[in-house]
Design a protein around this motif. Structure first.
Motif, PDB file in Angstrom:
ATOM      1  N   ARG A 218      16.427  -1.081 -20.146  1.00 32.57           N
ATOM      2  CA  ARG A 218      17.462  -1.609 -19.248  1.00 32.57           C
ATOM      3  C   ARG A 218      17.005  -2.923 -18.591  1.00 32.57           C
ATOM      4  O   ARG A 218      17.741  -3.901 -18.548  1.00 32.57           O
TER       5      ARG A 218
ATOM      6  N   GLU B 214      24.696 -10.124  -9.525  1.00 29.69           N
ATOM      7  CA  GLU B 214      25.911  -9.300  -9.604  1.00 29.69           C
ATOM      8  C   GLU B 214      26.590  -9.473 -10.965  1.00 29.69           C
ATOM      9  O   GLU B 214      27.049  -8.492 -11.569  1.00 29.69           O
ATOM     10  N   VAL B 215      26.649 -10.715 -11.448  1.00 28.46           N
ATOM     11  CA  VAL B 215      27.274 -10.983 -12.747  1.00 28.46           C
ATOM     12  C   VAL B 215      26.546 -10.230 -13.856  1.00 28.46           C
ATOM     13  O   VAL B 215      27.160  -9.559 -14.687  1.00 28.46           O
TER      14      VAL B 215
ATOM     15  N   GLN C   6      24.447  -7.579 -13.705  1.00 30.62           N
ATOM     16  CA  GLN C   6      24.597  -6.118 -13.593  1.00 30.62           C
ATOM     17  C   GLN C   6      25.993  -5.687 -14.071  1.00 30.62           C
ATOM     18  O   GLN C   6      26.145  -4.655 -14.725  1.00 30.62           O
ATOM     19  N   GLY C   7      27.002  -6.480 -13.719  1.00 32.29           N
ATOM     20  CA  GLY C   7      28.376  -6.160 -14.111  1.00 32.29           C
ATOM     21  C   GLY C   7      28.547  -6.196 -15.627  1.00 32.29           C
ATOM     22  O   GLY C   7      29.202  -5.325 -16.209  1.00 32.29           O
TER      23      GLY C   7
ATOM     24  N   PHE D 233      26.888  -3.122 -17.179  1.00 31.63           N
ATOM     25  CA  PHE D 233      27.675  -1.917 -16.885  1.00 31.63           C
ATOM     26  C   PHE D 233      28.934  -1.869 -17.757  1.00 31.63           C
ATOM     27  O   PHE D 233      29.295  -0.813 -18.287  1.00 31.63           O
ATOM     28  N   ALA D 234      29.582  -3.031 -17.918  1.00 29.59           N
ATOM     29  CA  ALA D 234      30.812  -3.088 -18.726  1.00 29.59           C
ATOM     30  C   ALA D 234      30.526  -2.801 -20.199  1.00 29.59           C
ATOM     31  O   ALA D 234      31.418  -2.395 -20.947  1.00 29.59           O
TER      32      ALA D 234
ATOM     33  N   THR E 123      28.365  -0.517 -21.262  1.00 28.94           N
ATOM     34  CA  THR E 123      27.774   0.824 -21.414  1.00 28.94           C
ATOM     35  C   THR E 123      28.258   1.537 -22.681  1.00 28.94           C
ATOM     36  O   THR E 123      27.457   2.122 -23.413  1.00 28.94           O
ATOM     37  N   ALA E 124      29.570   1.491 -22.932  1.00 30.30           N
ATOM     38  CA  ALA E 124      30.121   2.236 -24.065  1.00 30.30           C
ATOM     39  C   ALA E 124      29.666   1.681 -25.416  1.00 30.30           C
ATOM     40  O   ALA E 124      29.802   2.347 -26.437  1.00 30.30           O
ATOM     41  N   CYS E 125      29.120   0.451 -25.442  1.00 27.36           N
ATOM     42  CA  CYS E 125      28.600  -0.126 -26.696  1.00 27.36           C
ATOM     43  C   CYS E 125      27.112   0.097 -26.856  1.00 27.36           C
ATOM     44  O   CYS E 125      26.561  -0.135 -27.933  1.00 27.36           O
TER      45      CYS E 125
ATOM     46  N   HIS F 109      25.030   2.698 -24.837  1.00 27.59           N
ATOM     47  CA  HIS F 109      24.404   3.953 -24.428  1.00 27.59           C
ATOM     48  C   HIS F 109      24.402   4.956 -25.589  1.00 27.59           C
ATOM     49  O   HIS F 109      25.456   5.304 -26.121  1.00 27.59           O
TER      50      HIS F 109
ATOM     51  N   ILE G 269      34.568 -10.098 -20.870  1.00 24.97           N
ATOM     52  CA  ILE G 269      33.359 -10.575 -20.178  1.00 24.97           C
ATOM     53  C   ILE G 269      33.328 -12.107 -20.178  1.00 24.97           C
ATOM     54  O   ILE G 269      33.038 -12.735 -19.155  1.00 24.97           O
TER      55      ILE G 269
ATOM     56  N   ALA H 173      35.659  -1.312 -20.362  1.00 26.23           N
ATOM     57  CA  ALA H 173      34.637  -1.767 -19.405  1.00 26.23           C
ATOM     58  C   ALA H 173      34.395  -0.727 -18.312  1.00 26.23           C
ATOM     59  O   ALA H 173      33.339  -0.723 -17.674  1.00 26.23           O
TER      60      ALA H 173
ATOM     61  N   VAL I 261      30.035  -3.718  -9.042  1.00 29.30           N
ATOM     62  CA  VAL I 261      29.846  -4.974  -9.779  1.00 29.30           C
ATOM     63  C   VAL I 261      30.837  -5.139 -10.927  1.00 29.30           C
ATOM     64  O   VAL I 261      31.180  -6.261 -11.305  1.00 29.30           O
ATOM     65  N   VAL I 262      31.313  -4.009 -11.485  1.00 31.59           N
ATOM     66  CA  VAL I 262      32.223  -4.147 -12.638  1.00 31.59           C
ATOM     67  C   VAL I 262      33.655  -4.430 -12.180  1.00 31.59           C
ATOM     68  O   VAL I 262      34.402  -5.128 -12.873  1.00 31.59           O
TER      69      VAL I 262
ATOM     70  N   LEU J  74      34.049  -8.083 -11.663  1.00 33.94           N
ATOM     71  CA  LEU J  74      33.976  -8.722 -12.981  1.00 33.94           C
ATOM     72  C   LEU J  74      35.348  -8.655 -13.663  1.00 33.94           C
ATOM     73  O   LEU J  74      35.845  -9.645 -14.204  1.00 33.94           O
TER      74      LEU J  74
END
Lengths: 203, 203
Positions: free
Chosen positions: A132, A160-161, A163-164, A167-168, A170-172, A174, A197, B168, B192-193, B196
């Motif tokens: 990560r 912040e950008v 981390q965002g 997080f966005a 994640t589905a690709c 994790h 994004i 996202a 953060v998301v 975004l």
């Protein structure tokens, strides 16, 4: 990325050690991580258990070395994109696509999560957090480059950008979700989340 | 949202049926979905199995009715936000926060996924896809409102924007990830998301 030495011991026979990691990885992929003992692993590689213990002090140390090695390889490939001279927008797009593709290849085998990956996630091995952190560092470099070239906005705090974005994605990225969803669905998601994004980064 | 009638039978004693769903939900939360038989469920509710079979033709039909009922309640709460007169940006922000909060409350119990949720995901019950479709419809209404008021950009196809937003938000909404990650981490991700996503919608 610093080489982890947790639970590893013995002579610095670097090349031999890399070979063992590679052979153990192949063995675990074929026969599973949980059911394999150090003794049976040594037998399959053609060395003695004592010899294996010169390099690793437990099966978990071998598992962690495999995770480290696989993830290090992934990050090296991604770093080539970070260091490339593609325009910043294309560089970020290519990075996201490649990170998703490599995650599918490395974490799944015939669509199923590898046991060593499950083990790493369930027991929160340091390699998981390191992965990560490495992704965050690479995304930071990519966003910073786009800010310097004037392609990306600079009002939002960089942290912040970054981390965002992770997080966005994640589905690709994790392993647990990559396993649940068909690869086709993940790739379709990638096709809509990547432009989202990029739009969020516009000045 | 149409009321699913799959595997349900018998008289239209709507109120009694709702009561059974509520009592069954409480029973499954306490004793688990898998280990409970229709007979023991009937006993705990204080009716005969024959009476239960007048409403549902199997345990799975009861499970599906619970999922439908719980998700329908969630979507009704979210619909109030969609229909509110908050400014479009605040409306979307409030919607995302509430959807995440309700997902944490409804899918998890003491941090663990409910068995009926696991059952729904593993067997791909129609309620799972319906949930996704309902969220997509609500996000579509929210984005459309922001486009009409001039708050959101209109160049990107509406459908692509909506799919991208839901993708996202996977880490805030998917029961499997909500279970793996501590709630605190999910809430930090949300912080953060959400901005975004809002930045990606700016004209």
């Amino acid at each position: 990325m610093p080489v982890s030495t947790l639970g590893q011991r013995g002579p610095t026979e670097h090349h031999r050690r890399e070979q063992i990691i590679e052979q153990a990885n192949r063995h675990f992929r074929l026969y599973g991580y949980r059911k394999t003992s150090v003794a049976s692993l040594a037998k399959s590689i053609g060395v003695s258990s004592a010899y294996l213990y010169r390099f690793f002090d437990s099966k978990q140390a071998i598992g962690q070395a495999i995770c480290h090695s696989v993830l290090h390889g992934m990050h090296q490939q991604l770093q080539q994109i970070v260091d490339s001279d593609l325009p910043p927008i294309e560089r970020l797009r290519h990075f996201i696509e490649t990170a998703c593709q490599l995650s599918l290849e490395l974490f799944l085998q015939e669509g199923r999560m590898q046991e060593v990956v499950i083990e790493a996630l369930q027991n929160n091995w340091p390699t998981v957090d390191q992965h990560r952190q490495d992704l965050l560092a690479q995304i930071t470099a990519l966003v910073r480059a786009g800010r310097e070239s004037g392609d990306f906005e600079r009002r939002t705090p960089l942290d912040e950008v970054v981390q965002g974005i992770l997080f966005a994605l994640t589905a690709c990225l994790h392993p647990v979700l990559l396993e649940i969803h068909p690869a086709e669905k993940t790739r379709q998601g990638l096709l809509v989340v990547t432009p989202l994004i990029l739009r969020s980064l516009m000045p």
